[in-house]
Design a protein around this motif. Sequence first.
Motif, PDB file in Angstrom:
ATOM      1  N   PHE A 184       0.672 -38.052  29.842  1.00 51.16           N
ATOM      2  CA  PHE A 184       1.532 -37.383  30.820  1.00 51.16           C
ATOM      3  C   PHE A 184       1.123 -35.920  30.982  1.00 51.16           C
ATOM      4  N   LEU A 185       0.885 -35.231  29.867  1.00 50.08           N
ATOM      5  CA  LEU A 185       0.502 -33.818  29.901  1.00 50.08           C
ATOM      6  C   LEU A 185      -0.837 -33.613  30.611  1.00 50.08           C
ATOM      7  N   ILE A 186      -1.773 -34.499  30.357  1.00 49.42           N
ATOM      8  CA  ILE A 186      -3.090 -34.400  31.003  1.00 49.42           C
ATOM      9  C   ILE A 186      -2.970 -34.611  32.513  1.00 49.42           C
ATOM     10  N   LYS A 187      -2.207 -35.630  32.903  1.00 49.99           N
ATOM     11  CA  LYS A 187      -2.032 -35.933  34.325  1.00 49.99           C
ATOM     12  C   LYS A 187      -1.353 -34.766  35.049  1.00 49.99           C
ATOM     13  N   LYS A 188      -0.327 -34.189  34.427  1.00 52.99           N
ATOM     14  CA  LYS A 188       0.377 -33.057  35.040  1.00 52.99           C
ATOM     15  C   LYS A 188      -0.549 -31.848  35.190  1.00 52.99           C
ATOM     16  N   ALA A 189      -1.400 -31.644  34.189  1.00 52.52           N
ATOM     17  CA  ALA A 189      -2.343 -30.522  34.253  1.00 52.52           C
ATOM     18  C   ALA A 189      -3.323 -30.702  35.397  1.00 52.52           C
ATOM     19  N   LEU A 190      -3.829 -31.920  35.560  1.00 52.33           N
ATOM     20  CA  LEU A 190      -4.789 -32.200  36.634  1.00 52.33           C
ATOM     21  C   LEU A 190      -4.137 -32.077  38.010  1.00 52.33           C
ATOM     22  N   GLU A 191      -2.864 -32.412  38.089  1.00 49.69           N
ATOM     23  CA  GLU A 191      -2.149 -32.337  39.365  1.00 49.69           C
ATOM     24  C   GLU A 191      -1.721 -30.914  39.706  1.00 49.69           C
ATOM     25  N   ASN A 192      -1.691 -30.041  38.685  1.00 51.21           N
ATOM     26  CA  ASN A 192      -1.243 -28.657  38.891  1.00 51.21           C
ATOM     27  C   ASN A 192      -2.238 -27.673  38.274  1.00 51.21           C
ATOM     28  N   PRO A 193      -3.447 -27.640  38.793  1.00 49.44           N
ATOM     29  CA  PRO A 193      -4.473 -26.767  38.208  1.00 49.44           C
ATOM     30  C   PRO A 193      -4.124 -25.286  38.381  1.00 49.44           C
ATOM     31  N   ILE A 194      -4.618 -24.475  37.480  1.00 47.87           N
ATOM     32  CA  ILE A 194      -4.342 -23.036  37.477  1.00 47.87           C
ATOM     33  C   ILE A 194      -5.472 -22.290  38.181  1.00 47.87           C
ATOM     34  N   LYS A 195      -5.110 -21.525  39.221  1.00 49.90           N
ATOM     35  CA  LYS A 195      -6.070 -20.709  39.983  1.00 49.90           C
ATOM     36  C   LYS A 195      -7.251 -21.540  40.492  1.00 49.90           C
ATOM     37  N   SER A 196      -6.966 -22.740  40.951  1.00 46.72           N
ATOM     38  CA  SER A 196      -8.025 -23.635  41.419  1.00 46.72           C
ATOM     39  C   SER A 196      -7.438 -24.725  42.303  1.00 46.72           C
ATOM     40  N   ARG A 197      -8.274 -25.238  43.193  1.00 49.18           N
ATOM     41  CA  ARG A 197      -7.894 -26.452  43.908  1.00 49.18           C
ATOM     42  C   ARG A 197      -7.930 -27.616  42.929  1.00 49.18           C
ATOM     43  N   ARG A 198      -7.258 -28.701  43.275  1.00 54.09           N
ATOM     44  CA  ARG A 198      -7.373 -29.905  42.462  1.00 54.09           C
ATOM     45  C   ARG A 198      -8.814 -30.377  42.450  1.00 54.09           C
ATOM     46  N   LEU A 199      -9.199 -30.997  41.359  1.00 58.54           N
ATOM     47  CA  LEU A 199     -10.559 -31.497  41.236  1.00 58.54           C
ATOM     48  C   LEU A 199     -10.878 -32.496  42.348  1.00 58.54           C
ATOM     49  N   SER A 200      -9.878 -33.272  42.756  1.00 58.90           N
ATOM     50  CA  SER A 200     -10.072 -34.255  43.832  1.00 58.90           C
ATOM     51  C   SER A 200     -10.346 -33.580  45.176  1.00 58.90           C
ATOM     52  N   GLU A 201     -10.002 -32.281  45.266  1.00 52.40           N
ATOM     53  CA  GLU A 201     -10.268 -31.530  46.494  1.00 52.40           C
ATOM     54  C   GLU A 201     -11.597 -30.773  46.426  1.00 52.40           C
TER      55      GLU A 201
END
Length: 419
Positions: free
Chosen positions: A43-60
Motif C-alpha cells: 500500500f505504501l509503495i503504491k501510494k508513493a508511486l501515485e503521489n511522487p514528490i517534485k515529479s510527474r508520475r513515472l507513467s507520465e
Amino acid sequence: MKTNVKKIKLAFGSEKLELEVPEKNLSSVIMPSEPEKRKEGAFLIKKALENPIKSRRLSEIVNPESKVAVIVSDVTRPTPTAKLLPPLLEELYLGGAKAENITIVFALGLHRRQTEEESRKLVGDEIYGKIRCIQHDTGRCRRVGVTSRRTPVEVFEEVLDSDVVVGTGGIEFHYYAGYSGGAKSVLPGVSSEASVLTNHKLMIEEKAVSGRIDSPVRQDMEEAVKIAGLDFILNVVLDSKKGIVAAVAGDFIEAHRKGVEAVDAMYKVPVEPADAVIVSCGGYPKDINLYQANKSLDNATQAVKDGGSIILVAECSEGIGNQIYECWNRECKTPDEAVERFKRCFEFGGHKSAIVAKAAKQFKLYLVSKLREEDTRDAFFTPMGSVLEALEEILSKNPDAKIHLMPHGGQTLPVRKEE
C-alpha cells in the motif's frame, strides 16, 4: 536479592546476552521510536508511486518507445527489491512501457558479482524470467563529466544509453554518506572504480558522518548524478524487523529528503553524552564480522563524552570481514599510524582501520566478541570475555559512571543535546 539493577538483553549473533546494570549508573536505554502498527508495504509503495514528490508520475514520464533502466540494490543490502518491482513495473506499463524495453541493473558498486541464484532471489522468480536482468560492470563505464570536487562522473553505459533511469533502494543512516538511498543507486551503484574511490576519499572530512545530509560525500554524489541523470526514484524505509514503514517516490533529491525525515523521526534520539556506552549491533547479520559491526561503533561515539568508554558487543563469527582492513590492523601499530596512513594513501577497507583508530584516540574501546585477542588488540580494542567484565572494568575506575545502553546500535543514532 538485587532490587537496584536494570536487566536488559543484548543481541549477540543469534543469541541474547542478559546484562544487569546498577540503576544508579544507568543514564538511559537508547531505543528507536518505531511505529507500533504499520500499513502494508504494498500500500505504501503504491501510494508513493501515485503521489511522487517534485515529479510527474513515472507513467507520465515513459512512453511506448522508452528504453528504461531500473537500478536495484545488490545482495549486500536489505532492500526488499522483490516487493518494490511489481508495483513499479505496473506503473511503467501504465505509461505504455514495454517489458522488452526494460532492463533491471544490479548496482554492485565495487562489490563482487552475484550468482544467478542471488539475482533471481532479489527480484523474484516471475520477474527474473520476464525482464532482462544484468549486473553493473565497472569496465563498461563512460565519462560524462566531472564534479566540482574533481570526482570523474563515469557511469555504466547500459544506464547512460537508456531514455529513462529509475533508482530504487532503502534509506537508512550511512556512516560517511549521511544516509543511503537516492543518488547512491548511481554513485557508487553503477559507476566506475575511479568515480567511487575519488568520491569515497571525502569520507575523512569532518561532516562525512551518519545522519548529516550535508555530508560532502553525499553532496558530491548528488552533483555527479545531476550530470549523469536519474529521472525518478522509489525508496523505502525499513524498521528493525525489515518491514516497510515508509515509501517515497519522485525527484531523486526532494523525495530522498522526505524519506530522510522518516528515518530521523524513528532513529535519531537526543541524548546527554554519558561516561560510557554499551552498544550491541542488534545481532546477526549486523555483527557477522568486525567490518559490519563498526557501523554501531560509529553511532555510539555520539553518545559518550570525550575520554569516555565504549563497549561494543558483536559476535564477529566470520572474523574481521575484509582482507585490506585486516592487513591495516596488523601493519598499523598505533591509532596515530592508521590515521596518518589513511591521509597519505586512500585504500578501501583501510578506511575502517582509520575510522576506528580515530575513535580509539578519543575514547577507550572495549570489544566483547569471538575474535582472537590478538586480532581485537590489532583493531585498537581491548578484548573482554563478557559484557559484565567490561562493565566492571569501567565501574572499578569510576563507581559513579553514567552509562547509556544501545540495544540497536546499527539503526539508532544518538544526537548530542548540546548541539
